[in-house]
Design a protein around this motif. Structure first.
Motif, PDB file in Angstrom:
ATOM      1  N   THR A   1       4.539  31.499 -48.031  1.00  0.00           N
ATOM      2  CA  THR A   1       4.191  33.088 -48.141  1.00  0.00           C
ATOM      3  C   THR A   1       2.779  33.244 -48.497  1.00  0.00           C
ATOM      4  N   ALA A   2       2.053  32.300 -48.918  1.00  0.00           N
ATOM      5  CA  ALA A   2       0.751  32.368 -49.240  1.00  0.00           C
ATOM      6  C   ALA A   2      -0.053  31.220 -48.507  1.00  0.00           C
ATOM      7  N   GLY A   3      -1.237  31.614 -47.952  1.00  0.00           N
ATOM      8  CA  GLY A   3      -2.103  30.593 -47.225  1.00  0.00           C
ATOM      9  C   GLY A   3      -2.898  29.871 -48.106  1.00  0.00           C
ATOM     10  N   LEU A   4      -2.630  28.594 -48.450  1.00  0.00           N
ATOM     11  CA  LEU A   4      -3.292  27.675 -49.546  1.00  0.00           C
ATOM     12  C   LEU A   4      -4.065  26.780 -48.854  1.00  0.00           C
TER      13      LEU A   4
ATOM     14  N   LYS B   1       7.564  24.501 -45.711  1.00  0.00           N
ATOM     15  CA  LYS B   1       8.357  25.394 -46.596  1.00  0.00           C
ATOM     16  C   LYS B   1       8.502  26.837 -45.869  1.00  0.00           C
ATOM     17  N   GLY B   2       7.614  27.244 -45.051  1.00  0.00           N
ATOM     18  CA  GLY B   2       7.886  28.335 -44.169  1.00  0.00           C
ATOM     19  C   GLY B   2       9.067  28.129 -43.425  1.00  0.00           C
ATOM     20  N   ALA B   3       9.404  26.976 -42.789  1.00  0.00           N
ATOM     21  CA  ALA B   3      10.776  26.710 -42.275  1.00  0.00           C
ATOM     22  C   ALA B   3      11.711  26.686 -43.155  1.00  0.00           C
ATOM     23  N   VAL B   4      11.552  26.240 -44.380  1.00  0.00           N
ATOM     24  CA  VAL B   4      12.764  26.167 -45.201  1.00  0.00           C
ATOM     25  C   VAL B   4      13.114  27.842 -45.726  1.00  0.00           C
TER      26      VAL B   4
ATOM     27  N   GLY C   1       4.398  32.810 -61.347  1.00  0.00           N
ATOM     28  CA  GLY C   1       3.184  33.402 -62.101  1.00  0.00           C
ATOM     29  C   GLY C   1       2.586  34.756 -61.687  1.00  0.00           C
ATOM     30  N   GLY C   2       3.216  35.280 -60.718  1.00  0.00           N
ATOM     31  CA  GLY C   2       2.593  36.509 -59.990  1.00  0.00           C
ATOM     32  C   GLY C   2       1.833  36.146 -58.778  1.00  0.00           C
ATOM     33  N   MET C   3       1.718  35.077 -58.358  1.00  0.00           N
ATOM     34  CA  MET C   3       0.708  34.625 -57.220  1.00  0.00           C
ATOM     35  C   MET C   3       1.281  35.453 -55.859  1.00  0.00           C
ATOM     36  N   HIS C   4       2.292  35.753 -55.623  1.00  0.00           N
ATOM     37  CA  HIS C   4       2.647  36.598 -54.563  1.00  0.00           C
ATOM     38  C   HIS C   4       2.346  37.771 -54.298  1.00  0.00           C
TER      39      HIS C   4
END
Length: 262
Positions: free
Chosen positions: A137-140, A150-153, A240-243
């Protein structure tokens, strides 16, 4: 054994170390009989059942799931945790490596769940929990291939939840942030400046530290528990609140003349 998992049987892939082992130990502590499937299950302690398995090979998966069911006497909970990492932009890996990582991270879940479904269908407490990632969900930066899998998962989790809710099988996933696992430590150690890299990984999570495997395990246990019988199709962030949090950066204030005199 007492606990909400008493009398239930669980299989955890990638259960030989890190998050998988933490999940397996917590489920066992709460009463489950647990089999750990891993490429190298040699470090799996009793009373957990260690079973060798390559989630990239259908024959290996089918044999391992059958062996687990034979040892445990059935199957109620499946935790799809096995996975492969990858670093770099889309140019960093060859087509073969893209196929390999997808085969482990995505198709591996398909293989194991497909083998487990006949047993899950006859369970009164059937639950599947997939280990996903904040990368869904986050562009790393530097995580193109890993993020794509993981987007597919995450999408697969929701589709599975819809497909099997009518059979009484709940399907959810956890999205950890950066977890302090042996794999992450190896990545940090390989950086040009390991100290700076570790500090950067801590700083990008609003809580100011890495997530622990035990914290991810607690989230998995909640989703797998019969106490969460109304929870399916859920993506639970343990990051840890990243999203969701957008904190203001700390500011440096120049002291006024009045404050300097105090």
């Amino acid at each position: 054994m007492s606990g909400e998992f008493a009398g239930l049987a669980a299989v955890v892939t990638g259960g030989g170390s890190g998050i998988g082992l933490a999940v397996a130990e917590l489920l066992a502590a709460r009463g489950a009989a647990v089999a750990c499937l891993d490429l190298d299950p040699s470090q799996v302690p009793a009373p957990l059942h260690a079973i060798a398995c390559d989630v990239g090979d259908a024959d290996s998966v089918n044999a391992a799931v059958r062996a687990a069911v034979d040892r445990l006497g059935g199957l109620d909970i499946l935790v799809n945790n096995a996975g492969a990492g990858a670093q770099g932009t889309i140019e960093a890996q060859s087509d073969d490596e893209w196929h390999r990582v997808y085969d482990v991270n995505v198709v591996g879940i398909v293989r194991v769940t497909r083998a487990a479904l006949p047993y899950l269908r006859v369970s009164a407490s059937a639950a599947v929990v997939n280990t996903c990632s904040i990368a869904a969900t986050a562009g790393l930066p530097g995580r193109a291939l890993y993020s794509a899998t993981k987007g597919a998962v995450q999408a697969l989790t929701l589709a599975m939840a819809a497909d099997h809710v009518g059979e009484g099988i709940r399907v959810n996933c956890v999205n950890p942030g950066t977890v302090d696992t042996p794999w992450v430590r190896r990545l940090v150690d390989a950086a040009d400046d390991p100290t700076a890299e570790y500090a950067a990984l801590r700083a990008r999570q609003p809580i100011g530290r890495l997530v622990t495997p035990a914290e991810v395990a607690a989230a998995v246990a909640y989703l797998a528990s019969p106490l969460a019988a109304a929870t399916t199709g859920t993506v639970l962030a343990v990051d840890g609140g990243m999203h969701g949090l957008r904190l203001r950066p700390p500011t440096t204030t120049t002291p006024t003349a009045e404050s300097r005199q105090q």
